[in-house]
Design a protein around this motif. Structure first.
Motif, PDB file in Angstrom:
ATOM      1  N   GLU A  51       0.819   4.501  -2.915  1.00 19.69           N
ATOM      2  CA  GLU A  51       0.759   5.629  -2.516  1.00 19.69           C
ATOM      3  C   GLU A  51       1.735   6.754  -2.847  1.00 19.69           C
ATOM      4  O   GLU A  51       2.315   7.509  -3.136  1.00 19.69           O
ATOM      5  N   GLU A 108      10.512  11.546   3.475  1.00 19.84           N
ATOM      6  CA  GLU A 108       9.196  11.908   4.685  1.00 19.84           C
ATOM      7  C   GLU A 108       9.578  13.839   3.953  1.00 19.84           C
ATOM      8  O   GLU A 108       7.927  13.642   4.613  1.00 19.84           O
ATOM      9  N   TYR A 122       3.475  -4.004  10.545  1.00 15.39           N
ATOM     10  CA  TYR A 122       3.310  -5.136   9.980  1.00 15.39           C
ATOM     11  C   TYR A 122       4.283  -6.555  10.293  1.00 15.39           C
ATOM     12  O   TYR A 122       4.317  -6.262  10.562  1.00 15.39           O
ATOM     13  N   ASN A 151       0.492  -1.278  -0.014  1.00 15.94           N
ATOM     14  CA  ASN A 151      -0.111   0.249  -0.413  1.00 15.94           C
ATOM     15  C   ASN A 151       0.893   0.924  -0.417  1.00 15.94           C
ATOM     16  O   ASN A 151       0.650   2.087  -0.739  1.00 15.94           O
ATOM     17  N   ASP A 152       1.730   1.497   1.122  1.00 17.29           N
ATOM     18  CA  ASP A 152       3.124   2.499   1.026  1.00 17.29           C
ATOM     19  C   ASP A 152       3.557   2.517  -0.378  1.00 17.29           C
ATOM     20  O   ASP A 152       3.611   3.489  -0.938  1.00 17.29           O
ATOM     21  N   TYR A 204       5.600  12.837   2.801  1.00 15.26           N
ATOM     22  CA  TYR A 204       4.738  11.457   3.108  1.00 15.26           C
ATOM     23  C   TYR A 204       4.859  10.824   4.399  1.00 15.26           C
ATOM     24  O   TYR A 204       6.004  10.960   5.208  1.00 15.26           O
ATOM     25  N   LYS A 205       4.057  10.425   5.027  1.00 14.18           N
ATOM     26  CA  LYS A 205       3.793  10.128   6.655  1.00 14.18           C
ATOM     27  C   LYS A 205       3.177   8.289   5.557  1.00 14.18           C
ATOM     28  O   LYS A 205       1.973   8.288   4.779  1.00 14.18           O
ATOM     29  N   PHE A 206       3.929   7.413   6.598  1.00 11.24           N
ATOM     30  CA  PHE A 206       3.600   6.345   6.186  1.00 11.24           C
ATOM     31  C   PHE A 206       2.819   5.766   6.688  1.00 11.24           C
ATOM     32  O   PHE A 206       2.078   5.646   7.648  1.00 11.24           O
ATOM     33  N   LYS A 207       1.585   4.912   5.672  1.00 11.95           N
ATOM     34  CA  LYS A 207       0.356   4.316   6.231  1.00 11.95           C
ATOM     35  C   LYS A 207       0.708   2.891   6.856  1.00 11.95           C
ATOM     36  O   LYS A 207      -0.450   2.645   8.043  1.00 11.95           O
ATOM     37  N   MET A 208       1.648   2.284   6.326  1.00 13.45           N
ATOM     38  CA  MET A 208       1.392   0.988   7.227  1.00 13.45           C
ATOM     39  C   MET A 208       3.162   0.493   7.681  1.00 13.45           C
ATOM     40  O   MET A 208       4.158  -0.124   7.029  1.00 13.45           O
ATOM     41  N   GLU A 209       3.127   1.135   8.762  1.00 10.35           N
ATOM     42  CA  GLU A 209       4.133   0.769  10.235  1.00 10.35           C
ATOM     43  C   GLU A 209       4.550   0.114  10.817  1.00 10.35           C
ATOM     44  O   GLU A 209       5.906  -0.127  10.398  1.00 10.35           O
TER      45      GLU A 209
END
Length: 274
Positions: free
Chosen positions: A202, A262, A274, A198-199, A267-272
């Motif tokens: 994006e 960043e 996992y 996902n990242d 950009y802010k990571f959506k999936m940190e």
């Protein structure tokens, strides 16, 4: 609306194409499998059967690139050439594919190019790795990618951004499945450097939307627990046999920094985690 061609509609390229279409773009997508053409078409991707070989490129490449202003190349280097025992042969074959592709790009309307690469180009360096770190690939795929990066970056006919992803992960793809039950694994204290699908999508969209070309970006989530800690926990979560690490095996403590992404892309990571 932008016309974009994605060379390689696989694990990342296919969902990327669908997301870019959702955002109002028109997408040409390539595959090497005839069976996948109707799947691309059903997803409203303009489907093309395109093959890259060391001997040449399929004729469909011209129409695939036609009218597009942006090209995304997302094809992994193949580690087996005609002579599987010759490392130089496998390296040369991938580079020749890129060399064969470039004249077609030059003759097309492509102005911007995004090349999906890997942080493997840095090799097993210790410490914090940034875009200023001099690449020193140790794996064959890392060497192939670095040479391909250079070929594209130095070409003055289009602007190229190199995007180096860390270990790719997604709902249907997790490295713990390959490590479960294994013993004497190396680097128990080494930090993980992973990024979620996902990242990836994006970030690519952000580069296109913000027109960040002629750049190098590292893309790894700012989440770096040790290999032993992370994969042990994930094995438990997936009800898998726990991997066993060896403290005697080498310990490379490499952390890939994504601060540039960043800061430059905001950009802010959506999936940190996992």
């Amino acid at each position: 609306m932008k016309q974009i061609s994605i060379l390689g509609c696989g694990w990342l390229g296919f969902p990327l194409a669908k997301k870019l279409i959702e955002r109002g773009n028109s997408i040409n997508g390539s595959t090497t499998s005839e069976n996948k053409l109707p799947i691309l078409e059903e997803a409203e991707i303009n489907p093309f059967l395109v093959t890259l070989e060391s001997e040449g490129v399929s004729e469909s490449i011209k129409e695939f690139l036609a009218e597009s202003e942006i090209l995304i190349i997302d094809i992994p280097p193949k580690l087996r050439g005609k002579n599987a025992d010759d490392a130089n042969s496998t390296q040369k074959i991938f580079v020749e594919k890129i060399e064969n592709l470039i004249p077609f790009i030059e003759k097309s309307n492509i102005q911007k190019l995004l090349f999906v690469s890997s942080t493997s180009v840095y090799g097993d360096e210790n410490g914090i790795i940034t875009e200023e770190t001099i690449p020193n690939p140790e794996t064959e795929s890392g060497k192939q990618l670095l040479l391909a990066e250079a070929l594209l970056q130095k070409n003055q006919n289009f602007e190229t951004t190199i995007l180096r992803f860390g270990g790719l992960i997604g709902e249907d793809r997790h490295p713990v499945k390959f490590l479960a039950g294994k013993e004497n694994l190396e680097n128990p204290d080494a930090p993980v450097n992973l990024i979620h699908q996902n990242d990836c999508i994006e970030i690519i969209e952000a580069i296109i939307h913000q027109s960040k070309w002629n750049e190098f970006f590292n893309a790894v989530a700012p989440f770096h627990p040790s290999r032993q800690e992370y994969y042990t926990q994930k094995a438990k979560e997936h009800n898998l046999i726990l991997p066993k690490f060896s403290a005697e095996k080498s310990n490379i403590k490499k952390i890939i920094s994504s601060e540039k992404i960043e800061n430059i892309l905001n950009y802010k990571f959506k999936m940190e985690n996992y």
